[in-house]
Design an enzyme around this catalytic site. Structure first.
Site, PDB file in Angstrom:
ATOM      1  N   GLN A 129       0.920  -1.225  -0.002  1.00 61.88           N
ATOM      2  CA  GLN A 129      -0.033   0.064   0.022  1.00 61.88           C
ATOM      3  C   GLN A 129       1.016   1.420  -0.027  1.00 61.88           C
ATOM      4  O   GLN A 129       0.183   2.340  -0.032  1.00 61.88           O
ATOM      5  CB  GLN A 129      -0.951  -0.092   1.425  1.00 61.88           C
ATOM      6  CG  GLN A 129      -1.968  -1.046   1.173  1.00 61.88           C
ATOM      7  CD  GLN A 129      -2.963  -1.130   2.237  1.00 61.88           C
ATOM      8  OE1 GLN A 129      -2.366  -0.832   3.260  1.00 61.88           O
ATOM      9  NE2 GLN A 129      -4.058  -1.741   2.165  1.00 61.88           N
ATOM     10  N   ASN A 130       2.208   1.097   0.388  1.00 62.67           N
ATOM     11  CA  ASN A 130       2.975   2.362   0.020  1.00 62.67           C
ATOM     12  C   ASN A 130       2.927   2.938  -1.388  1.00 62.67           C
ATOM     13  O   ASN A 130       3.120   2.047  -2.353  1.00 62.67           O
ATOM     14  CB  ASN A 130       4.377   2.014   0.549  1.00 62.67           C
ATOM     15  CG  ASN A 130       5.151   3.173   0.786  1.00 62.67           C
ATOM     16  OD1 ASN A 130       5.405   4.105  -0.320  1.00 62.67           O
ATOM     17  ND2 ASN A 130       5.794   3.334   1.812  1.00 62.67           N
ATOM     18  N   GLN A 131       2.621   3.994  -1.623  1.00 59.32           N
ATOM     19  CA  GLN A 131       2.669   4.589  -3.020  1.00 59.32           C
ATOM     20  C   GLN A 131       4.070   5.250  -3.545  1.00 59.32           C
ATOM     21  O   GLN A 131       4.016   5.882  -4.624  1.00 59.32           O
ATOM     22  CB  GLN A 131       1.721   6.070  -2.892  1.00 59.32           C
ATOM     23  CG  GLN A 131       0.268   5.449  -2.457  1.00 59.32           C
ATOM     24  CD  GLN A 131      -0.570   6.600  -2.259  1.00 59.32           C
ATOM     25  OE1 GLN A 131      -0.314   7.686  -1.963  1.00 59.32           O
ATOM     26  NE2 GLN A 131      -1.949   6.525  -2.775  1.00 59.32           N
TER      27      GLN A 131
END
Length: 176
Positions: free
Chosen positions: A37-39
């Protein structure tokens, strides 16, 4: 005690993006920004015009090197329960102030998030020959909309050199 990852950069790096300390998913994988989920990879991919999330980790690193971008963190080790920056205690800092000396082509250092910026700016100090850029964190804990983050991250474009990375559909390097 959690120990971070080493710096990743070629000697001709023009830009370094510095985080605080990798989260648990990244440390377990031994890869920068491994949490799904890290962008980070999506944001930086938009900056350089590359589909970084679709590439293997090694191809991502190769692509960053092609664009003269380095990665590291301001914290080398610390006590921390979980992955949130607010839980960092007893931090030992990396020698990021030496980046300016070691990388002769360095033009900018970008801080991925408030913790990185607060610590990094103190370590680097004022009057350097490089620009210092504060970015909104790519972490899933930062709930700002992606497009708002991307608008700020876009200021990295002038420091990202090189032609597009040549990768085939399978993630292999193609002819340039």
């Amino acid at each position: 005690m959690k120990v971070g990852l080493g710096p990743i950069a070629r000697s001709d790096a023009r830009l370094f993006v510095l985080g605080s300390l990798p989260g648990d998913a990244s440390l377990a994988a031994g890869q920068y920004y491994a949490h799904p989920q890290n962008q980070f990879w999506r944001l930086l991919g938009q900056v350089i015009g590359e589909a970084l999330p679709e590439l293997s980790y090694q191809d991502r690193l190769d692509c960053l090197a092609d664009h003269r971008i380095g990665l590291w963190d301001v914290i080398g080790s610390a006590q921390r329960h979980g992955s949130l920056d607010q839980a960092i205690r007893l931090a030992n800092h990396n020698g990021i102030e030496r980046l300016v000396e070691k990388f002769q082509h360095l033009e900018a250092i970008a801080f991925n998030g408030g913790t990185s910026a607060a610590i990094g700016r103190k370590l680097i100090g004022h009057g350097q020959r490089v620009g210092l850029i504060d970015l909104p964190s790519s972490s899933p804990a930062n709930t700002r909309p992606f497009q708002e983050k991307a608008a700020v991250w876009a200021q990295l474009r002038p420091f990202c050199g090189a032609p597009p990375c040549a990768r085939g559909q399978s993630g292999q390097k193609g002819n340039r």
